[in-house]
Write an enzyme that holds these catalytic residues in place. Structure first.
Site, short mmCIF file in Angstrom:
data_model
loop_
_atom_site.label_atom_id
_atom_site.label_comp_id
_atom_site.label_asym_id
_atom_site.label_seq_id
_atom_site.Cartn_x
_atom_site.Cartn_y
_atom_site.Cartn_z
N CYS A 1 -18.41 -44.92 5.31
CA CYS A 1 -19.45 -44.87 4.28
C CYS A 1 -18.82 -44.79 2.90
O CYS A 1 -19.46 -45.03 1.90
CB CYS A 1 -20.37 -43.69 4.51
SG CYS A 1 -19.54 -42.12 4.27
N LYS B 1 -27.11 -34.93 18.95
CA LYS B 1 -27.37 -36.28 19.45
C LYS B 1 -26.25 -37.14 18.90
O LYS B 1 -26.26 -37.54 17.74
CB LYS B 1 -28.74 -36.75 18.95
CG LYS B 1 -29.48 -37.69 19.85
CD LYS B 1 -28.82 -39.04 20.06
CE LYS B 1 -28.97 -40.01 18.93
NZ LYS B 1 -28.17 -41.25 19.14
N SER C 1 -27.19 -45.20 8.83
CA SER C 1 -27.52 -46.24 7.85
C SER C 1 -28.74 -45.80 7.01
O SER C 1 -29.54 -44.97 7.44
CB SER C 1 -27.83 -47.54 8.59
OG SER C 1 -28.87 -47.32 9.51
N GLU D 1 -24.82 -53.49 2.66
CA GLU D 1 -23.61 -52.78 3.10
C GLU D 1 -23.00 -53.63 4.23
O GLU D 1 -23.66 -53.88 5.25
CB GLU D 1 -23.99 -51.40 3.65
CG GLU D 1 -22.78 -50.62 4.11
CD GLU D 1 -23.14 -49.29 4.76
OE1 GLU D 1 -24.13 -49.24 5.50
OE2 GLU D 1 -22.42 -48.30 4.53
N GLU E 1 -24.79 -43.19 20.49
CA GLU E 1 -24.73 -43.73 21.86
C GLU E 1 -23.52 -44.66 22.02
O GLU E 1 -23.11 -44.96 23.14
CB GLU E 1 -26.04 -44.45 22.22
CG GLU E 1 -26.40 -45.68 21.40
CD GLU E 1 -27.11 -45.34 20.08
OE1 GLU E 1 -26.85 -44.26 19.50
OE2 GLU E 1 -27.89 -46.20 19.62
P1 NAD Z 1 -27.29 -46.09 12.58
O1 NAD Z 1 -28.22 -45.75 11.48
O2 NAD Z 1 -27.51 -47.37 13.31
O3 NAD Z 1 -27.34 -44.94 13.72
C1 NAD Z 1 -27.16 -43.58 13.40
C2 NAD Z 1 -27.90 -42.73 14.43
O4 NAD Z 1 -29.30 -43.00 14.35
C3 NAD Z 1 -27.48 -43.00 15.87
O5 NAD Z 1 -27.36 -41.76 16.53
C4 NAD Z 1 -28.60 -43.83 16.44
O6 NAD Z 1 -28.82 -43.58 17.81
C5 NAD Z 1 -29.80 -43.41 15.62
N1 NAD Z 1 -30.74 -44.52 15.37
C6 NAD Z 1 -30.43 -45.82 15.17
N2 NAD Z 1 -31.54 -46.53 14.92
C7 NAD Z 1 -32.58 -45.66 14.95
C8 NAD Z 1 -33.97 -45.79 14.75
N3 NAD Z 1 -34.53 -46.96 14.47
N4 NAD Z 1 -34.74 -44.68 14.85
C9 NAD Z 1 -34.19 -43.48 15.12
N5 NAD Z 1 -32.86 -43.31 15.32
C10 NAD Z 1 -32.06 -44.38 15.23
O7 NAD Z 1 -25.81 -45.98 11.99
P2 NAD Z 1 -24.44 -46.41 12.66
O8 NAD Z 1 -24.38 -47.90 12.73
O9 NAD Z 1 -24.21 -45.63 13.90
O10 NAD Z 1 -23.39 -45.87 11.57
C11 NAD Z 1 -23.02 -46.60 10.44
C12 NAD Z 1 -23.83 -46.22 9.22
O11 NAD Z 1 -23.66 -44.82 8.95
C13 NAD Z 1 -23.36 -46.92 7.97
O12 NAD Z 1 -24.48 -47.34 7.23
C14 NAD Z 1 -22.59 -45.86 7.20
O13 NAD Z 1 -22.51 -46.05 5.81
C15 NAD Z 1 -23.38 -44.64 7.56
N6 NAD Z 1 -22.61 -43.42 7.34
C16 NAD Z 1 -22.93 -42.66 6.25
C17 NAD Z 1 -22.19 -41.52 5.95
C18 NAD Z 1 -22.52 -40.69 4.74
O14 NAD Z 1 -22.00 -39.60 4.61
N7 NAD Z 1 -23.35 -41.17 3.84
C19 NAD Z 1 -21.13 -41.14 6.79
C20 NAD Z 1 -20.85 -41.92 7.92
C21 NAD Z 1 -21.61 -43.07 8.18
#
Ligand code: NAD
Length: 509
Positions: free
Chosen positions: A296, A188, A241, A398, A191
């Protein structure tokens, strides 16, 4: 869902059509009413639409992956890794177009896009060693005539849910190792950035991966919920996140899945008065403003100790003001690109304003930046917020944008205490020439990835990406041997053989 003939998504006619799912070895556009736009952040143009799939499409994909697992898990590891070797070759052949695709849908510059892809390819290279990595353990004579062996077996259907900020690397943290271990996989993608990921999977298909071993389903929360609760899904890898990571971990484990969920971060870069300041400035600028701060492992807070701020801030501000910001999807792109969306731009600007309202001061203000050649792009100039204090919103949240906070402390102890009080625990770095201070920092700092005179200490493919606390929910991390353990489970067999007709000779008096 209505299946259409398999048309490769990279050959489809209109960029405004929804992108295709990949189920059972066929690309097909789902007939979902809901789609979400994919932007080129450099220009603000819509370049594709992501279909928001739900339970029906997920069920189809999972059942298909479950069927494919039966044969794939019996395929000798050496045959599985031959496919990965071919895959690696295709990735190298298509390296530049893939990197360009990352620039286009994410907005990062070409060097950063190449890094995103290169780090991902390194995971494929690591996965090519799977026959060695999967080997078990044997101990003869655990009791007289009794042997014990431990092998690792694949789970079945595994799932990968990805964020937007590394369109190649994060999916590649997941699927190459999961399938190398003998699992089938549902991917997945974010998006917001589905295009590079789709091409990565087309190349895997070209490398000879059997149909159904890897399926792609697009969507958001509804799609994720269907994956988290599907009875045939056995393990879930998530990166995103922290609030969503926690949700995924809780819901996934409640439904009996093995879950690894990497979350957000607040990474501190300590600068001591004895640091090499030229290299500290270079390291800090890359750590804070690389990928426009959307990493991240972004070094989003400089923690200056004693007199370090006096020596650091002037040269730092000078370098930061000179960073060229603009489109990165052109041949000679700017040093720093846009952020992912107009909403995200607004959120980051809001956090800066809240910092100022709470008493911080702006050393460099990048808000409201207009880039002439791309007026609709989602741009913010690099920003430095000075005299940030731990209680401020900008210190707690963050930010995930091109913003560097400066915090000042009288001594190392007080600074470590502040950093260790954060709920996150991803990365932390120190710039110093003192081995004693570096050793103290390395030992006491509450973070899973530490840099000493290195600004972004992201571990390479053969080490775990080892976040702590709210930066990681679970036990076994992504990458390295921990990933192999995550994508497999141990089976221990204890065996004894009797001599024919003699009974248990070993236990005779
Ligand atoms: P996000 O959490 O908004 O989305 C990540 C995924 O979760 C997406 O595929 C999205 O469709 C899905 N998603 C979003 N909201 C959801 C919900 N309420 N319920 C179920 N699924 C949901 O993250 P983002 O904005 O795409 O990416 C940025 C974040 O990712 C930052 O916080 C960053 O620090 C983190 N990140 C962490 C690492 C790590 O290794 N720790 C690496 C890369 C990114």
């Amino acid at each position: 869902m209505t299946k259409t003939a398999s048309v490769s998504p990279s050959e489809k006619s209109s960029s405004l059509d929804p992108v295709a799912n990949f189920i059972g070895g066929k690309w097909s556009v789902p007939k979902t009413a809901k789609t979400t736009p994919v932007y080129n952040p450099s220009t603000g143009e819509i370049i594709a639409q992501t279909p928001m799939c739900g339970e029906k499409e997920v069920d189809l994909a999972v059942k298909d992956a479950h069927r494919a697992f039966a044969d794939w898990s019996e395929t000798p590891p050496v045959e599985r890794c031959r496919i990965l070797f071919r895959y690696k070759m295709y990735l190298e052949e298509e390296f530049e177009p893939l990197a360009r695709s990352i620039c286009r849908e994410h907005g990062k510059n070409i060097m950063e896009a190449r890094g995103d892809l290169r780090r991902g390819i390194e995971v494929v290279e690591y996965a090519c060693g799977i026959p060695e990595l999967l080997k078990g353990e044997v101990l003869e004579n655990v009791a007289r005539g009794i042997d014990c062996e431990m092998v690792r077996q694949a789970h079945g259907v595994c799932v990968g849910i990805c964020p937007y900020n590394f369109p190649a690397l994060v999916p590649m943290w997941m699927f190459p190792l999961a399938i190398a271990c003998g699992n089938s996989f549902i991917l997945k993608l974010s998006e917001k950035v589905p295009l590079t990921g789709i091409r990565l999977i087309e190349l895997l298909e070209k490398a000879g991966l059997p149909p159904g071993v890897l399926n792609v389903v697009h969507g958001g929360r509804e799609c994720v919920d269907a994956l988290l609760t599907h009875p045939l899904v056995r393990a879930i890898s998530f990166v995103g996140s922290s609030p969503v990571a926690k949700y995924i971990f809780d819901k996934g484990t409640q439904h009996g899945k093995r879950v690894q969920a990497a979350g957000g971060a607040k990474n501190y870069v300590f600068v001591l008065p004895d640091a090499d300041f030229k290299n500290s400035v270079t390291g800090l600028v890359d750590a804070a403003f690389g990928c426009a701060g959307q990493r991240c492992m972004a070094g989003s807070t400089a923690v200056t100790i004693g007199q370090a701020a006096d020596r650091l801030l002037e040269p730092l501000a000078e370098v930061v003001k000179a960073i060229e910001v603009g489109p990165t999807d052109r041949t000679h792109g700017a040093r720093m690109g846009a952020v992912i969306s107009a909403q995200h731009l607004e959120r980051v600007s809001g956090l800066i304003s809240s910092g100022v309202k709470e008493g911080a001061s702006l050393l460099v203000d990048g808000r409201g930046l207009k880039v002439k050649e791309a007026p609709q792009g989602f741009y913010m100039g690099p920003t430095i917020v000075d005299r940030v204090e731990a209680k401020m919103e900008i210190a707690r949240e963050e930010v995930f944008g091109p913003v560097l906070n400066i915090m000042r402390f009288a001594d190392l102890d007080a600074a470590i205490e502040m950093a260790n009080a954060t709920p996150f625990g991803n990365g932390a770095c120190i710039y110093t020439q003192s081995g004693k201070a570096a050793r103290e920092f390395k030992h006491r700092i509450k973070a899973g990835m530490v840099g000493i005179n290195v600004g972004v200490p992201a571990p390479l493919a053969y080490f775990p990406f080892s976040g702590w606390d709210h930066s990681f929910f679970g036990d076994l991390h992504l990458q390295g041997k921990e990933a192999i353990l995550f994508y497999t489970r141990a089976k221990v067999t204890t065996s004894r053989w009797f001599r024919h007709g003699e009974g248990d000779i070993w236990h005779k008096e």
